[in-house]
Design a protein around this motif. Structure first.
Motif, short mmCIF file in Angstrom:
data_model
loop_
_atom_site.label_atom_id
_atom_site.label_comp_id
_atom_site.label_asym_id
_atom_site.label_seq_id
_atom_site.Cartn_x
_atom_site.Cartn_y
_atom_site.Cartn_z
N THR A 40 0.85 -1.18 0.00
CA THR A 40 0.00 0.00 0.00
C THR A 40 0.88 1.23 0.00
N PRO A 41 0.68 2.17 -0.93
CA PRO A 41 1.59 3.30 -1.05
C PRO A 41 1.62 4.17 0.20
N LEU A 42 2.79 4.73 0.46
CA LEU A 42 2.96 5.74 1.49
C LEU A 42 3.35 7.03 0.78
N SER A 43 2.70 8.12 1.13
CA SER A 43 2.99 9.39 0.45
C SER A 43 4.45 9.79 0.65
N GLN A 44 4.98 10.48 -0.32
CA GLN A 44 6.35 10.96 -0.23
C GLN A 44 6.47 11.95 0.92
N GLU A 45 7.59 11.89 1.61
CA GLU A 45 7.75 12.77 2.78
C GLU A 45 7.71 14.24 2.39
N GLU A 46 8.20 14.58 1.20
CA GLU A 46 8.15 15.98 0.76
C GLU A 46 6.71 16.42 0.48
N VAL A 47 5.89 15.49 -0.03
CA VAL A 47 4.48 15.79 -0.26
C VAL A 47 3.78 16.03 1.06
N ARG A 48 4.03 15.18 2.04
CA ARG A 48 3.42 15.37 3.36
C ARG A 48 3.80 16.71 3.95
N ALA A 49 5.07 17.07 3.81
CA ALA A 49 5.53 18.34 4.37
C ALA A 49 4.80 19.52 3.74
N LEU A 50 4.62 19.49 2.41
CA LEU A 50 3.95 20.61 1.74
C LEU A 50 2.45 20.61 2.04
N VAL A 51 1.83 19.43 2.03
CA VAL A 51 0.40 19.36 2.33
C VAL A 51 0.10 19.94 3.70
N SER B 290 1.93 21.94 5.51
CA SER B 290 2.22 23.37 5.56
C SER B 290 1.06 24.17 4.98
N LYS B 291 0.47 23.68 3.87
CA LYS B 291 -0.68 24.35 3.27
C LYS B 291 -1.89 24.32 4.22
N ALA B 292 -1.96 23.31 5.09
CA ALA B 292 -3.12 23.16 5.97
C ALA B 292 -3.12 24.19 7.11
N ARG B 293 -2.01 24.85 7.36
CA ARG B 293 -1.90 25.85 8.43
C ARG B 293 -2.38 25.26 9.76
N VAL C 173 -7.62 20.65 2.30
CA VAL C 173 -6.43 20.41 1.48
C VAL C 173 -6.57 19.03 0.86
N LEU C 174 -6.39 18.94 -0.45
CA LEU C 174 -6.54 17.67 -1.16
C LEU C 174 -5.28 17.39 -1.96
N SER C 175 -4.99 16.10 -2.15
CA SER C 175 -3.93 15.70 -3.07
C SER C 175 -4.55 14.85 -4.17
N ALA C 176 -3.96 14.88 -5.34
CA ALA C 176 -4.45 14.10 -6.48
C ALA C 176 -3.24 13.64 -7.28
N VAL C 177 -3.29 12.39 -7.73
CA VAL C 177 -2.17 11.85 -8.48
C VAL C 177 -2.47 11.75 -9.97
N THR C 178 -3.70 12.07 -10.37
CA THR C 178 -4.04 12.03 -11.80
C THR C 178 -4.63 13.37 -12.22
N LEU D 65 -4.12 20.77 -3.74
CA LEU D 65 -5.09 21.86 -3.81
C LEU D 65 -5.51 22.26 -2.40
N GLN D 66 -5.78 23.53 -2.22
CA GLN D 66 -6.31 24.00 -0.95
C GLN D 66 -7.35 25.07 -1.20
N ALA D 67 -8.29 25.18 -0.27
CA ALA D 67 -9.31 26.23 -0.35
C ALA D 67 -9.77 26.55 1.06
N VAL D 68 -10.35 27.75 1.21
CA VAL D 68 -10.82 28.22 2.50
C VAL D 68 -12.34 28.32 2.46
N ARG D 69 -12.97 27.85 3.54
CA ARG D 69 -14.44 27.93 3.62
C ARG D 69 -14.87 29.40 3.66
#
Length: 459
Positions: free
Chosen positions: A279-290, A292-295, A397-402, A449-453
């Motif tokens: 089962t894939p594990l997200s890249q550590e750099e992706v986790r760091a950026l995600v 960070s975007k989540a504040r 905050v969402l991630s997408a691979v496609t 992707l990120q967005a604010v309510r």
């Protein structure tokens, strides 16, 4: 006119698992009789109710009197033919005065969760019956045991240990089909240490039974539901829990290495620290950026939807403590690994549920932030639900691979509920050795992707 007594299987405790015929019978009923859990499913029907507590004889007397003028429906948990009050009802009223509607038993649902056939399974119930019921199943290859608050899963595992039963794999399944569903893969010794989890099912397999399961891989791949985004089910080994035991034994992660990260306050834990299967594990750099975007802030409540093996869950739990993470993962194998990774890092402020978002979030407290790592084909439902969960100024905050998933998410976040929409495409390349040379090797790109309510908007 004396009416027959209708006995309805109320399933594992969720309206999703009630047969349509049962709904129709309840609609026509004048009186519902059942336990609190079963009655709660039909609360909206507005029927007269009698709760089954300790006085069974008194309840039967009331049913006998009521059926002379009323349509009585007796609700039994699971399936009426599986460890229920049906024999008592048959003895009192006679089979000619009973109408029985089946339901989905907890054993059926549990085996469905695990991808196991159950026609050759030995079954015992110690629920209100005592441990002597286990004597008849000690030598079986596949065993299911229904437990209660006194004969808990830990007590059952200790019984089998003391009686020399050698089961290679043990699952403890709790709250099946309901919020808080929990599935734990363990062994007999470890299972004997599990706290509480009273009303559960314990499924135990000997080594030869485990070998038999792997032969059914092609059949399971043909009927399995669509995989979580980015996964090809057909390429995965059948029921990945079967290889977790090997991972636990072979994936040696030095405690000293984890200790070095205990006090680190930035995201991006090294992937080597996590227990993993295919089962894939997200890249550590992706986790760091995600993240960070989540504040993220300490004390938050964060949903991690499509949690996988727990990369985001672990990182988030570390960053927001004493806040809490509520993680949802549809694959039981991945969810169990997420729990193992949380335990490895000594984290107790995260709660992992096996299920599908957004349905599995019904009992969670309102979030301050929603992270979406996988949608299981329900991206629109998740984004719309997030808009109703989140308060103004809170983030998704969402991630997408496609590109297709990115496009769908981008479109959904254009709605009136969201503002400050932002997206990046992250491409990570690593230096790897190729013979005597070193080259850059690219990882799969990931959209974030990120967005604010938006304040004052409707979901």
């Amino acid at each position: 006119m004396v009416y027959p007594v209708t006995v309805v299987g109320a399933g594992p405790g969720s309206e999703k698992y009630i047969l349509p015929l049962a709904w129709g019978v309840v609609e026509e009923a004048d009186l519902l009789v059942g336990g609190e859990s079963a009655l709660s499913i039909f609360e909206a029907a507005g029927k007269e109710k009698i709760r089954i507590r300790g006085d069974l004889q008194g309840v039967l007397d009331h049913v006998a009197e009521a059926r002379e003028t009323k349509r009585v429906v007796v609700l039994l948990s699971g399936d009426p033919g599986f460890f229920s009050l049906l024999p008592l009802l048959r003895k009192r009223f006679g089979v000619e005065n009973l109408r029985v509607i089946p339901g989905i038993s907890s054993l059926q649902l549990g085996c469905a969760r695990l991808g196991l056939n159950w026609h050759d399974m030995a079954v015992a119930s110690v629920h209100g019956r005592g441990l002597e019921q286990l004597q008849q199943v000690c030598s079986a290859g596949k065993v299911a045991v229904l437990t209660d608050e006194h004969c808990t899963p830990a007590v059952v595992c200790r019984y089998f240990l003391e009686h020399g039963s050698h089961f290679s794999l043990v699952w403890v399944l709790t709250n099946l089909g309901r919020p808080g569903e929990e599935i734990t893969l363990t062994g007999l010794k470890e299972g004997a240490e599990i706290d509480d989890r009273g009303n559960s099912i314990v499924i135990l397999l000997r080594e030869d039974a485990c070998e038999g399961i792997s032969c059914a891989s092609e059949e399971k791949a043909a009927v399995e539901e669509p995989a979580v985004e980015g996964l090809a089910v057909e390429e995965e080994p059948f029921f990945e829990e079967l290889v977790i035991k090997e991972v636990i034994e072979e994936a040696v992660v030095e405690e000293l290495a984890i200790e070095e990260w205990r006090d680190v306050v930035t995201p991006g834990l090294a992937n080597e620290l996590f227990m993993r299967t295919r089962t894939p594990l997200s890249q550590e750099e992706v986790r760091a950026l995600v993240l960070s975007k989540a504040r993220l802030c300490r004390g938050m409540v964060v949903y991690d939807l499509g949690a996988g093996t727990g990369g985001w869950t672990v990182e988030t739990a570390r960053l927001i403590a004493p806040g809490r993470v509520y993680a949802v993962e549809r694959d039981p194998a991945a969810a169990e690994l997420a729990r193992m990774n949380l335990k490895r890092f000594g984290l107790t402020n995260a709660y992992v549920v096996t299920g599908e978002a957004p349905d599995a979030c019904a009992e969670f407290p309102r979030p301050d932030c929603v992270l979406v790592g996988g949608s299981g084909g329900r991206l629109q439902d998740i984004v719309q639900s997030a808009a109703s969960w989140l308060g103004p100024g809170s983030r998704i905050v969402l991630s997408a691979v496609t590109p297709d998933t990115f496009s769908a998410a981008w479109g959904l976040l254009q709605g009136d509920s969201w503002e400050q929409l932002d997206a990046v495409l992250l491409q990570v390349s690593r230096v790897v050795s190729r013979g005597e040379a070193r080259i850059f090797q690219g990882e799969n790109p990931v959209f974030i992707l990120q967005a604010v309510r938006r304040e004052g908007s409707d979901s």
